[in-house]
Design an enzyme around this catalytic site. Sequence first.
Site, mmCIF file in Angstrom:
data_model
loop_
_atom_site.group_PDB
_atom_site.id
_atom_site.type_symbol
_atom_site.label_atom_id
_atom_site.label_comp_id
_atom_site.label_asym_id
_atom_site.label_seq_id
_atom_site.Cartn_x
_atom_site.Cartn_y
_atom_site.Cartn_z
ATOM 1 N N ASP A 175 0.793 -1.242 0.000
ATOM 2 C CA ASP A 175 0.000 0.000 0.000
ATOM 3 C C ASP A 175 0.826 1.293 0.000
ATOM 4 O O ASP A 175 1.750 1.431 0.801
ATOM 5 C CB ASP A 175 -0.847 0.111 1.273
ATOM 6 C CG ASP A 175 -1.674 -1.088 1.586
ATOM 7 O OD1 ASP A 175 -1.599 -2.078 0.862
ATOM 8 O OD2 ASP A 175 -2.412 -1.027 2.587
ATOM 9 N N GLU A 191 -10.981 -1.488 3.747
ATOM 10 C CA GLU A 191 -9.643 -1.024 4.114
ATOM 11 C C GLU A 191 -9.364 0.318 3.431
ATOM 12 O O GLU A 191 -10.043 0.714 2.478
ATOM 13 C CB GLU A 191 -8.576 -2.034 3.648
ATOM 14 C CG GLU A 191 -8.778 -3.444 4.198
ATOM 15 C CD GLU A 191 -7.674 -4.426 3.813
ATOM 16 O OE1 GLU A 191 -7.213 -5.145 4.700
ATOM 17 O OE2 GLU A 191 -7.294 -4.481 2.632
#
Length: 501
Positions: free
Chosen positions: A36, A209
């Site tokens: 990420d 998320e």
Amino acid sequence: MSLNSYVLPDVEVVSTGPEKYRPKYHYTADKDWLSDPNGMVFHNGEFHLCYQHDAYDKVFGAMSWGHAVSKDLLHWQELPKVVEPDEHLGMCFSGCMVVDKQNTSGLGENALVGFYTSELPKQQQSMFYSTDSGRTFQKYAHNPVIRNTEDMSPDFRDPKVMWYEPRSLWVMALAGPERIEFWSSPNLIDWQLESWFGEGMGAHGGEWECPDLRRLPLDGDQNNCAWILIVSVNPGGPNGGCGTQYFIGDFSEVNGKLTFTSEQSQVKWLDWGIDNYAGVGWTNMEESPYGDRLYSIGWMNNWIYAYKTPTSQWRGVMTMIRELKLETIAGETILTCLPASFYSQLLGPELPNMRQVRLNHASRIGTSLSSSRVQISFADIGASDVGIELANDVGEVTRIGYSQANGQFYIDRTKSGNEDFAEGFAGVHTAMANREHQVLKIEVFIDRCSVEVFFNDGEYAMTELIYPDEPLSVIKPYGEAVLSTVNIRKMLPIKRTPINE
Ligand code: FRU
């Protein structure tokens, strides 16, 4: 110069070794695992890009934050890690950074203040800061700043903070297992829960998320803004594995609490390809030379096979940086998605004599396409599939097209090269068209291990990894249509300077 002899000297072809698939113009970490994007902010003349990083291995492990800075979002200088795991609070999961311009935290005027999810004994939100333009960082002495108390879910992560002007407060979006919570704070240290969003809304195939809450003008009109909430979901993406959805709505006070509301009835995907996850945007863009735009970047991968992608020494690639705009197209308001305009600086000269490229005919381009941009447009589209094949000399092919009959855009990577390293990698991935298209515009950014496809000026985006054994060098437009325009240009490489250079 004939088309067949046209070879740009700047793009060398590396077809073996650990750097074979190293992208030319996408961000990668020098080595080890990257996932990420985290902590993206503009501060003191620099753009920061951090990322989930296992600095010891090529798979998810001791997660810390890798770090790089750039003056233009194209060329990057790597810096030492921002935060690393500690015995007390464990690993450092995803999060954000903001500039505390008014020193609300007392940590220093213009301090760079970051938030990440610490994971021991369970997921909680912790803080760190820098008062030297992000060259050194310190964890806050009284972490965590948001505790996970007994009544709360163990899944409680990925803080994304913004300044909410109407109430002079900081607002943090946080992902619970299947909802987004909003917390507020006057000083970045003391936080209180305002509200949550998600029940009965959007895709719930897995955990939510990496949220991002944003206010954007509709069709460029600053007097007519809406709020959007970006939410990644794993699994439950449009083509299997993970994906990123968004909601268009409002963020305002409801019964005294700051609340996100949306009347959206359908799931909206930011990217229909299988390899764009956990993307969020830069903050403090209004102070940057690019102005107040929503520039976002994602991790170009999918949790289904992320551990197995066929690279050694390094693993994990970022997407291109895209500009997201709220636009009305054919009566529907959507987030359009196109590469940021600064990528035009990387465009090499147009390949001459594109007339050689004809419909239903395979043309050898005479140079590697493995770092290039292909724009192609078709009119009078019939019922059969229309699109382009990108192939190489060993017969590997990636097909990118549109099927009027099925009402779908697609990428077919079943024969794209090295695709049997993981179950679930080979496949045809589709995007549902919401109406018939008589005109088809395809813009493909090709790099050594990826295609990023933008259909019809960013109305549909599809991002996919491919691992051809040899560079792509053949192009074949296909289908029942009129081939209107073809334009192929090299993409010049970005500079990525490793630490200490
Ligand atoms: C998304 C994610 C986040 C988490 C991070 C850990 O890919 O699962 O929710 O913070 O990865 O690396």
